[in-house]
Design an enzyme around this catalytic site. Structure first.
Site, PDB file in Angstrom:
ATOM      1  N   ASP A  67      28.393  89.390 121.684  1.00 59.90           N
ATOM      2  CA  ASP A  67      28.318  90.031 120.369  1.00 59.90           C
ATOM      3  C   ASP A  67      27.173  89.357 119.612  1.00 59.90           C
ATOM      4  O   ASP A  67      27.140  88.130 119.514  1.00 59.90           O
ATOM      5  CB  ASP A  67      29.633  89.757 119.626  1.00 59.90           C
ATOM      6  CG  ASP A  67      30.113  90.935 118.835  1.00 59.90           C
ATOM      7  OD1 ASP A  67      29.300  91.501 118.102  1.00 59.90           O
ATOM      8  OD2 ASP A  67      31.300  91.277 118.945  1.00 59.90           O
ATOM      9  N   ASP A 120      26.286  93.817 116.247  1.00 55.42           N
ATOM     10  CA  ASP A 120      27.226  93.998 115.147  1.00 55.42           C
ATOM     11  C   ASP A 120      26.516  94.685 113.979  1.00 55.42           C
ATOM     12  O   ASP A 120      25.378  94.338 113.640  1.00 55.42           O
ATOM     13  CB  ASP A 120      27.727  92.615 114.709  1.00 55.42           C
ATOM     14  CG  ASP A 120      28.798  92.690 113.647  1.00 55.42           C
ATOM     15  OD1 ASP A 120      29.911  93.128 113.973  1.00 55.42           O
ATOM     16  OD2 ASP A 120      28.519  92.312 112.485  1.00 55.42           O
ATOM     17  N   GLU A 169      27.140  98.770 117.193  1.00 48.67           N
ATOM     18  CA  GLU A 169      28.156  99.313 116.287  1.00 48.67           C
ATOM     19  C   GLU A 169      27.429 100.080 115.200  1.00 48.67           C
ATOM     20  O   GLU A 169      26.657  99.501 114.445  1.00 48.67           O
ATOM     21  CB  GLU A 169      28.949  98.150 115.701  1.00 48.67           C
ATOM     22  CG  GLU A 169      30.073  98.579 114.811  1.00 48.67           C
ATOM     23  CD  GLU A 169      30.542  97.435 113.919  1.00 48.67           C
ATOM     24  OE1 GLU A 169      31.725  97.388 113.619  1.00 48.67           O
ATOM     25  OE2 GLU A 169      29.713  96.609 113.499  1.00 48.67           O
ATOM     26  N   HIS A 174      38.834  95.199 117.697  1.00 47.81           N
ATOM     27  CA  HIS A 174      39.455  94.131 116.916  1.00 47.81           C
ATOM     28  C   HIS A 174      39.513  94.448 115.414  1.00 47.81           C
ATOM     29  O   HIS A 174      40.018  93.637 114.651  1.00 47.81           O
ATOM     30  CB  HIS A 174      38.664  92.835 117.135  1.00 47.81           C
ATOM     31  CG  HIS A 174      37.236  92.977 116.691  1.00 47.81           C
ATOM     32  ND1 HIS A 174      36.330  93.775 117.357  1.00 47.81           N
ATOM     33  CD2 HIS A 174      36.574  92.465 115.632  1.00 47.81           C
ATOM     34  CE1 HIS A 174      35.182  93.742 116.717  1.00 47.81           C
ATOM     35  NE2 HIS A 174      35.293  92.956 115.675  1.00 47.81           N
ATOM     36  N   ASP A 175      38.980  95.581 114.991  1.00 47.83           N
ATOM     37  CA  ASP A 175      38.949  95.906 113.561  1.00 47.83           C
ATOM     38  C   ASP A 175      39.974  96.946 113.143  1.00 47.83           C
ATOM     39  O   ASP A 175      40.133  97.211 111.943  1.00 47.83           O
ATOM     40  CB  ASP A 175      37.558  96.443 113.172  1.00 47.83           C
ATOM     41  CG  ASP A 175      36.498  95.363 113.190  1.00 47.83           C
ATOM     42  OD1 ASP A 175      36.843  94.193 112.955  1.00 47.83           O
ATOM     43  OD2 ASP A 175      35.328  95.683 113.472  1.00 47.83           O
TER      44      ASP A 175
HETATM   45  C1  NOJ Z   1      31.920  94.401 112.296  1.00 50.92           C
HETATM   46  C2  NOJ Z   1      32.828  93.529 113.093  1.00 50.92           C
HETATM   47  O1  NOJ Z   1      33.396  94.290 114.129  1.00 50.92           O
HETATM   48  C3  NOJ Z   1      33.865  92.981 112.144  1.00 50.92           C
HETATM   49  O2  NOJ Z   1      34.916  92.324 112.793  1.00 50.92           O
HETATM   50  C4  NOJ Z   1      33.172  92.063 111.179  1.00 50.92           C
HETATM   51  O3  NOJ Z   1      34.096  91.618 110.210  1.00 50.92           O
HETATM   52  C5  NOJ Z   1      32.012  92.769 110.489  1.00 50.92           C
HETATM   53  N1  NOJ Z   1      31.210  93.569 111.361  1.00 50.92           N
HETATM   54  C6  NOJ Z   1      31.112  91.750 109.866  1.00 50.92           C
HETATM   55  O4  NOJ Z   1      30.384  91.097 110.860  1.00 50.92           O
END
Ligand code: NOJ
Length: 563
Positions: free
Chosen positions: A109, A210, A272, A335-336
């Site tokens: 990542d 990210d 992402e 994970h979000d």
């Molecule tokens: C996206 C990530 O998937 C998330 O977990 C993170 O909090 C934010 N970007 C900030 O990096």
């Protein structure tokens, strides 16, 4: 069967590991790199006929760089170091070696929209207006005692925080501890490119970028327009993010990052691309000449209800828009967001979560594109919603202005459930409390138990993974849907010139359901089936030749190959 040469990521399945909770080798309650190494055989032991491996092709590790862990690694304080929580650079080199020996690729990542506020760069940058790093972040004057403009933080509140040392504000897309880098500064770019080379030289096979649609910001810092009559309770959603997301210059940056990867053989760039993004915005990240991301993460599965008509429409849209020669990518979980079995809890109260899990597994592994699994999905892990607030680890999301406790992401990040021993085999130490508590269902839901049970979800995943690996049609055959607007079941073909595979998934408990599809019914080899949540419970044995049935049973799943 010899398969056409394609890149590993066009053939492969990616498995996302959240390192803090995957496997703890030293008993301190926190996952680490040695823990991951010890579990590699479970992921893929290099034997295609293994009885115990899942058979995935690549692991994507959520961030492992040095970090104060305010956002659990998504706040990096040294890009060339491994966070001591996880181990050392030597451990990392060993992980690469061990993974590669088994044919597993390693994706890191890369969090370079922002750094931690503890990063030396930011410490220097904030110290004065004229230091060598003064322009490495986004500094602006306030406007009449207010922040410079109306840009908001994705995690809540203004995106601007005042810094007394400079008498200026800095911008942060996320939390105030995560200041955004200034990508217009060529020194920042060069430094990030060098960091990328540092890891590629160590043998890393790719990166997941990210927040990769947020790098570039408007050079005039213009206000974002308000959406017409929008009253979302999350104020962030009430704005068009015209001036701090998806700028044309952002594509130029991603293209430059891709050029760095292309200096090496066979490396993968995933990104992402979701904040406020439409499918069009995300698809644009393939690049005009397929020269940006290999795989832009789009969130249609993650945001979809458990409804076949909706899913089919999303797949068809993506099929239509994905550029020629590019590869789609799909995932249910990360994970979000809450895990899919928890997102669809309303359905699973009346349906059966095992039926949902099997339908989801079948769709993900038979649709055209690279599948990404989130650790624990293969055993049907669900969110742990009752983590007491004092044990929460998700500190980055700000409370709402009304003081409401925000929705934390901890529930989907609990320790991997390996077996029924205390701490689910995730950790073994005297430390009674792993980093996050283990989900109480671990005695029933765990890898060891499911490996023993031939009808388990894990074994269903393993069989689908193996089927996909051996079928050109499933790997990259064309996708043709067979039902115009499906209410209860999906039916689609995957076809190459030499092979045709039919996938039928009944989402409904209605039985019998008529299967009316315009296709010859005779002469199909049964590859895998499930009925009433029982794996391979079809009337005939796998491998026998059958006719497509006229009716479907509740939750029936069929994958057939034309003889
Ligand atoms: C996206 C990530 O998937 C998330 O977990 C993170 O909090 C934010 N970007 C900030 O990096």
């Amino acid at each position: 069967m010899t398969l056409k040469t394609k890149t590993w990521w066009e053939r492969g399945i990616i498995y996302q590991i959240y390192p803090l909770t995957f496997a703890d080798s030293n008993g301190d309650g926190v996952g680490d790199l040695q823990g991951i190494i010890q579990r590699l055989d479970y992921l893929n032991d290099g034997n295609p006929n293994s009885d115990t491996s899942l058979g995935i092709d690549a692991i994507w590790l959520s961030p492992i760089n040095k970090s104060p862990m305010f956002d659990n690694g998504y706040d990096v304080s040294d890009y060339r170091e491994i966070c001591p929580t996880f181990g050392t650079l030597e451990d990392f080199d060993e992980l690469i070696r061990e993974a590669h020996q088994r044919g597993i690729k390693v994706i890191l990542d890369l969090v370079v929209n922002h750094t931690s506020d503890r990063h030396d760069w930011f410490v220097e940058s904030r110290s004065s207006r004229d230091n060598p790093k003064a322009d490495w972040y986004l500094w602006q004057e306030g406007y009449k005692d207010n922040p410079p403009n109306n840009w908001l933080s994705y995690f809540g509140g203004s995106g601007w925080t005042f810094c007394p040392e400079r008498g200026q504000y800095y911008f942060h897309t996320f939390n105030a501890n995560q200041p955004d880098l200034n990508w217009r500064n060529p020194d920042v770019r060069e430094e990030v490119f060098d960091i990328i080379r540092f890891w590629l030289d160590r043998g890393v096979d790719g990166f997941r970028l990210d927040a990769s649609s947020a790098y570039s910001k408007d050079k005039y810092f213009r206000d974002n327009p308000l959406k017409f009559a929008s009253s979302d309770k999350n104020d962030y959603n009430n704005y068009h993010h015209l001036y701090e997301k998806n700028l044309p210059e952002n594509h130029e940056i991603v293209r430059e990052i891709r050029q760095v990867l292309d200096e090496y053989d066979d490396r993968l760039l995933v990104g992402e691309t979701f904040i406020d993004n439409t499918l069009y915005d995300s698809i644009a990240f393939y690049g005009a000449n397929n020269d940006e991301l290999h795989l832009p993460f789009t969130f249609e599965f993650a945001f979809s209800p458990w409804y076949p008509g909706h899913l089919q429409r999303e797949i068809e849209r993506k099929e239509l828009l994905t550029p020629q020669g590019a590869q789609p990518v799909y995932f249910w979980d990360n994970h979000d967001i809450p895990r899919h079995l928890s997102r669809w809890v309303d359905c699973s109260l009346c349906v059966d979560s095992m039926a949902i899990a099997m339908a989801a597994a079948t769709l993900l592994l038979t649709v055209r594109g690279t599948p990404v699994l989130y650790y624990g999905q293969e055993i049907g892990m669900v969110d742990y919603d009752d983590i007491p607030p004092e044990l929460s680890r998700d500190k980055a999301i700000a409370p709402s202005p009304s003081g409401e406790v925000p929705e934390r992401r901890d529930g989907a990040r609990t320790p991997m459930q390996w077996d029924d021993s205390p701490q689910a085999g995730f950790s073994f130490g005297k430390n009674p409390q792993p980093w996050l508590p283990v989900h109480p269902n671990y005695k029933e839901v765990n890898v060891a138990a499911q490996l023993r049970d031939p009808r388990s979800l894990l074994n269903f995943y393993r069989r689908l993974v193996a089927l996909r690996r051996d079928s050109e049609a499933l790997l990259w055959g064309r996708l043709r849907t067979l039902i115009h607007y499906p209410y209860e079941h999906l039916a689609y073909l995957r076809e190459t010139d030499d092979e045709m595979v039919l996938v039928v998934i009944n989402f409904s408990y209605e039985k019998p359901l008529i299967l009316d599809i315009p296709i010859e019914r005779q002469g199909w080899k049964l590859l895998i089936s499930a009925r009433d949540r029982r794996v391979n419970s079809y009337r005939e044995e796998t491998g026998t030749t059958i006719d497509i049935p006229e009716k479907l049973d509740a939750f029936e799943i069929l994958v057939l190959q034309k003889v």
